[in-house]
Design a protein around this motif. Structure first.
Motif, PDB file in Angstrom:
ATOM      1  N   ASN A   3       9.088   7.677   7.526  1.00  0.00           N
ATOM      2  CA  ASN A   3       8.455   7.353   6.265  1.00  0.00           C
ATOM      3  C   ASN A   3       7.169   6.561   6.455  1.00  0.00           C
ATOM      4  OD1 ASN A   3      10.509   8.355   4.283  1.00  0.00           O
ATOM      5  ND2 ASN A   3      11.778   6.906   5.398  1.00  0.00           N
ATOM      6  N   GLY A   4       6.457   6.807   7.547  1.00  0.00           N
ATOM      7  CA  GLY A   4       5.183   6.138   7.750  1.00  0.00           C
ATOM      8  C   GLY A   4       5.284   4.753   8.337  1.00  0.00           C
ATOM      9  N   ILE A  99      -4.223  -3.592   7.357  1.00  0.00           N
ATOM     10  CA  ILE A  99      -5.398  -3.117   6.645  1.00  0.00           C
ATOM     11  C   ILE A  99      -5.007  -2.797   5.204  1.00  0.00           C
ATOM     12  CG2 ILE A  99      -6.416  -2.150   8.737  1.00  0.00           C
ATOM     13  CD1 ILE A  99      -5.725   0.655   7.471  1.00  0.00           C
ATOM     14  N   GLY A 100      -5.994  -2.894   4.308  1.00  0.00           N
ATOM     15  CA  GLY A 100      -5.809  -2.482   2.930  1.00  0.00           C
ATOM     16  C   GLY A 100      -6.739  -1.328   2.607  1.00  0.00           C
ATOM     17  N   VAL A 118      -3.544  -5.749  14.464  1.00  0.00           N
ATOM     18  CA  VAL A 118      -3.861  -5.124  13.179  1.00  0.00           C
ATOM     19  C   VAL A 118      -2.984  -3.887  13.020  1.00  0.00           C
ATOM     20  CG1 VAL A 118      -5.635  -3.942  11.823  1.00  0.00           C
ATOM     21  CG2 VAL A 118      -6.231  -5.985  13.157  1.00  0.00           C
ATOM     22  N   HIS A 119      -2.322  -3.772  11.873  1.00  0.00           N
ATOM     23  CA  HIS A 119      -1.419  -2.656  11.609  1.00  0.00           C
ATOM     24  C   HIS A 119      -2.018  -1.749  10.532  1.00  0.00           C
ATOM     25  CE1 HIS A 119       1.626  -4.503  14.092  1.00  0.00           C
ATOM     26  NE2 HIS A 119       1.515  -5.626  13.404  1.00  0.00           N
ATOM     27  N   TYR A 120      -1.928  -0.445  10.785  1.00  0.00           N
ATOM     28  CA  TYR A 120      -2.517   0.540   9.889  1.00  0.00           C
ATOM     29  C   TYR A 120      -1.476   1.218   9.005  1.00  0.00           C
ATOM     30  CZ  TYR A 120      -6.625  -0.119  12.765  1.00  0.00           C
ATOM     31  OH  TYR A 120      -7.688  -0.695  13.419  1.00  0.00           O
ATOM     32  N   GLU A 121      -0.206   0.974   9.272  1.00  0.00           N
ATOM     33  CA  GLU A 121       0.889   1.521   8.488  1.00  0.00           C
ATOM     34  C   GLU A 121       1.919   0.410   8.263  1.00  0.00           C
ATOM     35  OE1 GLU A 121       0.715   4.449   7.290  1.00  0.00           O
ATOM     36  OE2 GLU A 121      -0.837   5.388   8.541  1.00  0.00           O
ATOM     37  N   ILE A 134       7.075  -4.425   5.560  1.00  0.00           N
ATOM     38  CA  ILE A 134       5.802  -5.028   5.157  1.00  0.00           C
ATOM     39  C   ILE A 134       4.681  -4.009   5.254  1.00  0.00           C
ATOM     40  CG2 ILE A 134       4.169  -6.910   5.617  1.00  0.00           C
ATOM     41  CD1 ILE A 134       6.473  -8.412   7.007  1.00  0.00           C
ATOM     42  N   GLY A 135       3.872  -3.926   4.210  1.00  0.00           N
ATOM     43  CA  GLY A 135       2.705  -3.055   4.213  1.00  0.00           C
ATOM     44  C   GLY A 135       1.824  -3.386   3.023  1.00  0.00           C
ATOM     45  N   HIS A 136       0.575  -2.931   3.056  1.00  0.00           N
ATOM     46  CA  HIS A 136      -0.324  -3.249   1.945  1.00  0.00           C
ATOM     47  C   HIS A 136       0.171  -2.621   0.645  1.00  0.00           C
ATOM     48  CE1 HIS A 136      -3.850  -4.500  -0.156  1.00  0.00           C
ATOM     49  NE2 HIS A 136      -4.176  -3.260  -0.471  1.00  0.00           N
ATOM     50  N   GLY A 137       0.600  -1.373   0.717  1.00  0.00           N
ATOM     51  CA  GLY A 137       1.172  -0.728  -0.462  1.00  0.00           C
ATOM     52  C   GLY A 137       0.355   0.404  -1.039  1.00  0.00           C
ATOM     53  N   ASP A 138      -0.911   0.546  -0.626  1.00  0.00           N
ATOM     54  CA  ASP A 138      -1.734   1.622  -1.180  1.00  0.00           C
ATOM     55  C   ASP A 138      -1.258   2.976  -0.647  1.00  0.00           C
ATOM     56  OD1 ASP A 138      -2.741   0.630   1.379  1.00  0.00           O
ATOM     57  OD2 ASP A 138      -4.342   2.102   1.146  1.00  0.00           O
TER      58      ASP A 138
END
Length: 262
Positions: A3-4, A99-100, A118-121, A134-138
């Motif tokens: 799931n990413g 990242i956002g 830095v995490h991209y997913e 945990i993730g930005h959510g976009d």
């Protein structure tokens, strides 16, 4: 990847008396340099305060209203924040950055200069015996197909390389203009509470729970502080922003609380 997100939890030790902090959506650079600088000072003061008992600090996306790393150039400004993050890392405090949608074009500067991953997913963590997603959510959850397609374009290496050919004086200025336009167009919509049954990040979290248990889902992006129950022992916390709410979350080893630094 599932799931990413990463299939294996990162493990973060939490010594007795220490805490883990989460914040997102500083949007430094917006709406103008003077207002951004005052907000930056506020954020640095907050970082100073939480560093007294922080085992780890998560910055969960959109630290900057725009960020693009050329090979030899980064955007002007943000000296106070970058210096404070370097200082905290030198003291041994763990920091993780996600990242956002406004600062997705990071490319090694934080890792090389600040020793900050830095995490991209979205990523998963085991902290003090609790599981965190945990993730930005976009781009997560149902709907918003237009943005999801646009995100693929922005993240495409060829598109990124083409943008890097534009001189920074033009490229950064142009991108800042469109970043402000995008925030003005969508900011109000992001801040509206849709009801628990329509909150797309809550829906997404419930889908994840069908596969694996998490105690906490931590996101940014919505610009609206939220603390919602998404399962019998699972909560979705949205971190809000530092444009209006100055909100953040803290995990003390037992529970995660949403707080405000006003």
């Amino acid at each position: 990847m599932e799931n990413g997100h990463s299939a294996v939890d990162y493990s973060i030790p939490l010594p007795e008396g220490k805490r883990v902090y989460f914040a997102s959506d500083f949007h430094l650079g917006a709406p103008n340099p003077a207002a951004s600088r005052e907000r930056e000072k506020h954020i640095v003061k907050w970082l100073d305060t939480v560093s007294r008992d922080a085992a780890h600090i998560f910055l969960v996306g959109d630290i900057f209203d725009f960020w693009f790393e050329y090979k030899e150039v980064i955007p002007k400004g943000y000296t106070r924040l970058l210096g404070k993050l370097a200082e905290l890392r030198d003291k041994g405090i763990g920091i993780s950055v996600f990242i956002g949608n406004h600062d997705m074009w990071m490319d090694g500067y934080f890792e090389e200069e600040l020793d900050i991953p830095v995490h991209y997913e979205p990523q998963t963590y085991n902290i003090g015996g609790k599981r965190f997603y945990i993730g930005h959510g976009d781009g997560l959850g149902p709907g918003d197909h237009g943005y999801k397609m646009l995100k693929k374009v922005f993240r495409n290496p060829v598109c990124r390389w083409l943008f890097s050919l534009i001189h920074p004086s033009w490229g950064i200025g142009l991108a800042n203009y469109f970043s402000r336009k995008s925030r003005a167009a969508t900011g109000g919509e992001l801040e509206k509470f849709l009801g628990e049954e329509n909150e797309w990040l809550a829906i997404y979290s419930k889908e994840i729970l069908q596969q694996s248990h998490f105690d906490y889902f931590i996101y940014g992006h919505r610009h609206l502080p939220l603390d919602l129950q998404v399962g019998p022992d699972s909560r979705y916390i949205n971190l809000g922003d530092w444009l209006n709410y100055f909100s953040y979350a803290v995990f003390d080893g037992k529970t995660t609380s949403l707080l405000y630094d006003k």
